[in-house]
Design a protein around this motif. Sequence first.
Motif, short mmCIF file in Angstrom:
data_model
loop_
_atom_site.label_atom_id
_atom_site.label_comp_id
_atom_site.label_asym_id
_atom_site.label_seq_id
_atom_site.Cartn_x
_atom_site.Cartn_y
_atom_site.Cartn_z
N ILE A 167 0.80 -1.23 0.00
CA ILE A 167 0.00 0.00 0.00
C ILE A 167 0.83 1.28 0.00
O ILE A 167 0.51 2.23 -0.70
CB ILE A 167 -0.95 0.00 1.23
N TYR A 168 1.92 1.29 0.79
CA TYR A 168 2.61 2.55 1.09
C TYR A 168 3.86 2.81 0.25
O TYR A 168 4.38 1.90 -0.40
CB TYR A 168 2.98 2.60 2.58
N GLU A 169 4.33 4.05 0.32
CA GLU A 169 5.59 4.45 -0.32
C GLU A 169 6.76 4.14 0.61
O GLU A 169 6.57 3.84 1.79
CB GLU A 169 5.55 5.96 -0.65
N GLU A 170 7.98 4.28 0.09
CA GLU A 170 9.19 3.87 0.80
C GLU A 170 9.32 4.49 2.20
O GLU A 170 9.63 3.79 3.17
CB GLU A 170 10.43 4.20 -0.04
N ASP A 171 9.10 5.80 2.31
CA ASP A 171 9.24 6.47 3.62
C ASP A 171 8.28 5.88 4.65
O ASP A 171 8.65 5.65 5.80
CB ASP A 171 8.99 7.98 3.50
N ASP A 172 7.04 5.64 4.22
CA ASP A 172 6.04 5.05 5.13
C ASP A 172 6.40 3.61 5.48
O ASP A 172 6.19 3.17 6.61
CB ASP A 172 4.65 5.09 4.49
N ILE A 173 6.94 2.88 4.51
CA ILE A 173 7.33 1.49 4.74
C ILE A 173 8.42 1.43 5.82
O ILE A 173 8.37 0.62 6.75
CB ILE A 173 7.82 0.82 3.44
#
Length: 199
Positions: A167-173
Amino acid sequence: MTKDRIIEATIRNFAEHGYQGASMRKIAENAGIKPASIYHFFENKQKLFIEAMKVILNHHFSSMKETFEQYQRDSLYILFSELLNRITHHHTSNQEETKAYVLMVNSSIPDIKEEVRNHLETYDSWLVTQLMKIIVIRYPHLDTEEIKEIIDYFIFLGNGLFWGIIIYEEDDIQRNLKQATYLMKQYLIEKLGSDTVGG
């Protein structure tokens, strides 16, 4: 090897086009062979997709085994942290496989869900058995249910990380990974004491 090229092309095409769009023609073109050549290795499209799914699942399993073997002698916290880190690293480094996996599981391919269930049972059984051995030796005062609770908590966090990767982008991951690691640490301290975070 031609069979490996076909599997790689299948994963690539499935990730890009899904079940309906991943045709034998496109897969053959991507693998650099004639469409008829696929049938020397795979009876039909279903068998090819199931084999591709097995490759994806085994790749993940091997990755987790490797991490477990590397960190099994470290503290329980470090072991769990590295396993959570590997879940994240493996799926972000193999995005085509991860995307193809999600699409395959949600497709109408006959027997695919059963194949995944069987694999997950094998993987979970291996993981629980290995973690149980370590925890029993290090914390003999814990009963089986208490140990299972610790392992279940780890699996819960790992599953959350996996779906976050989808679901998320790298920073959120990375933020999710940091949070999962922190939650695992706090849980272990609460259940086992501060020595679980040591070396």
